[in-house]
Scaffold this motif. Sequence first.
Motif, PDB file in Angstrom:
ATOM      1  N   PRO A 121     -44.975  -0.107 -27.787  1.00 21.39           N
ATOM      2  CA  PRO A 121     -43.851  -0.046 -28.723  1.00 21.39           C
ATOM      3  C   PRO A 121     -43.518  -1.372 -29.380  1.00 21.39           C
ATOM      4  O   PRO A 121     -42.728  -1.406 -30.322  1.00 21.39           O
ATOM      5  CB  PRO A 121     -42.691   0.425 -27.843  1.00 21.39           C
ATOM      6  N   ASP A 122     -44.106  -2.465 -28.897  1.00 19.62           N
ATOM      7  CA  ASP A 122     -43.843  -3.775 -29.489  1.00 19.62           C
ATOM      8  C   ASP A 122     -44.810  -4.109 -30.623  1.00 19.62           C
ATOM      9  O   ASP A 122     -44.664  -5.156 -31.266  1.00 19.62           O
ATOM     10  CB  ASP A 122     -43.921  -4.866 -28.414  1.00 19.62           C
ATOM     11  N   GLU A 156     -35.116  -7.363 -46.814  1.00 21.77           N
ATOM     12  CA  GLU A 156     -34.006  -7.835 -45.981  1.00 21.77           C
ATOM     13  C   GLU A 156     -33.684  -6.847 -44.867  1.00 21.77           C
ATOM     14  O   GLU A 156     -33.488  -7.236 -43.705  1.00 21.77           O
ATOM     15  CB  GLU A 156     -32.761  -8.069 -46.846  1.00 21.77           C
ATOM     16  N   ALA A 157     -33.641  -5.550 -45.202  1.00 18.28           N
ATOM     17  CA  ALA A 157     -33.360  -4.527 -44.188  1.00 18.28           C
ATOM     18  C   ALA A 157     -34.503  -4.440 -43.182  1.00 18.28           C
ATOM     19  O   ALA A 157     -34.277  -4.256 -41.980  1.00 18.28           O
ATOM     20  CB  ALA A 157     -33.142  -3.172 -44.858  1.00 18.28           C
ATOM     21  N   GLN A 163     -35.531  -7.636 -36.184  1.00 19.80           N
ATOM     22  CA  GLN A 163     -34.722  -8.501 -35.332  1.00 19.80           C
ATOM     23  C   GLN A 163     -33.989  -7.717 -34.244  1.00 19.80           C
ATOM     24  O   GLN A 163     -33.802  -8.214 -33.133  1.00 19.80           O
ATOM     25  CB  GLN A 163     -33.710  -9.269 -36.182  1.00 19.80           C
ATOM     26  N   ILE A 164     -33.583  -6.504 -34.566  1.00 15.32           N
ATOM     27  CA  ILE A 164     -32.839  -5.692 -33.594  1.00 15.32           C
ATOM     28  C   ILE A 164     -33.761  -4.715 -32.867  1.00 15.32           C
ATOM     29  O   ILE A 164     -33.314  -3.708 -32.312  1.00 15.32           O
ATOM     30  CB  ILE A 164     -31.686  -4.928 -34.282  1.00 15.32           C
ATOM     31  N   LEU A 171     -28.123  -0.547 -38.012  1.00 15.06           N
ATOM     32  CA  LEU A 171     -28.126  -0.912 -39.427  1.00 15.06           C
ATOM     33  C   LEU A 171     -26.852  -0.436 -40.115  1.00 15.06           C
ATOM     34  O   LEU A 171     -26.247   0.565 -39.721  1.00 15.06           O
ATOM     35  CB  LEU A 171     -29.347  -0.309 -40.130  1.00 15.06           C
ATOM     36  N   ASP A 172     -26.475  -1.127 -41.171  1.00  9.51           N
ATOM     37  CA  ASP A 172     -25.319  -0.750 -41.971  1.00  9.51           C
ATOM     38  C   ASP A 172     -25.751   0.263 -43.020  1.00  9.51           C
ATOM     39  O   ASP A 172     -26.311  -0.091 -44.065  1.00  9.51           O
ATOM     40  CB  ASP A 172     -24.720  -1.988 -42.644  1.00  9.51           C
TER      41      ASP A 172
END
Length: 305
Positions: A121-122, A156-157, A163-164, A171-172
């Motif tokens: 998964p990485d 950017e997204a 990163q997360i 996410l927003d």
Amino acid sequence: MRRPTDFVMMGFLTTHFSIRTSFTFRHNKCCCLVIPRRCVRCCLNLSTQESKKTLEIFSTWLSWFQGDFDNFEQVVEERNQKIFPREGGGHEHIHCAIQPLFCKPDGHVLLFAKYYFNGNPDIVFRFRVYEAFPSVSPYHPEEMVLEMKILRFYEEAASRLKQINFDIFQLDWNSDHMYEYLVGCEVYWKYNTSTHQSVGEGPHFIGFMKGGGCSVYSPETKDIIHVKDDLILTPNHLWVNDRGFDNCQNYIYGNQRGIHYQMKRVQSGDALDWTLKATHRPKPDIAKAIEELDRQWKVSHQPSC
């Protein structure tokens, strides 16, 4: 992951996705898919018998399409025959994880798909949002199909998602700069009740692209990639024949013999649960041996100067 339960109730489609972070309930005659910090109603009018049938098919597709799929068995069989990836005509070991996100007010359902190599998964190499809804065939306007738009994350997204660790729910989703719609790359799913000749299962969906493919700009190659794709979906299989070519029709990715990546459903507790994110554990010896075989083959076929 357990298979979801799908049902039609009170004239509205209600789909219960059995994942840890969501559940469904009826409210004001609408179906709400609840996700942490957000709830979106998806109200679909089932005033006619035909629309009921359409939404039953849509519900079936949703229940089959979500989950984890892996082609490790196909890879083992090929390596035993000395068939290797890419120029060797074989397949890489690919795992696909698909989870539902939410329903939009217009009844469209969004799903998140993540693809990674070698059951790890990485090692994610692709991630997309799919937007699915009942539609009509691009070839026969009187024929009902399911349409799936492909949405690619903006840079950017995409960086934020990496990163997360691809925790999509962080996410927003109110951002207007989340993803772009790959126009012309829609996949259409047609439902068939007969047994599929190759997969060997009964009712199934055939996925196809209008004209057989599309052309998109690739941020990775900084050039246009011509994509061809056809798919097969059953309760237990997701077969994907996704290929990419440059302007000279040279292969960029995909199987060079045009053979599907034959992924089978994976659930916790079965022989391939080591490939799952939630239960990932050390690879079995056979997986390690195949990775070493692939490494040696790749080194031996490096182009010389």
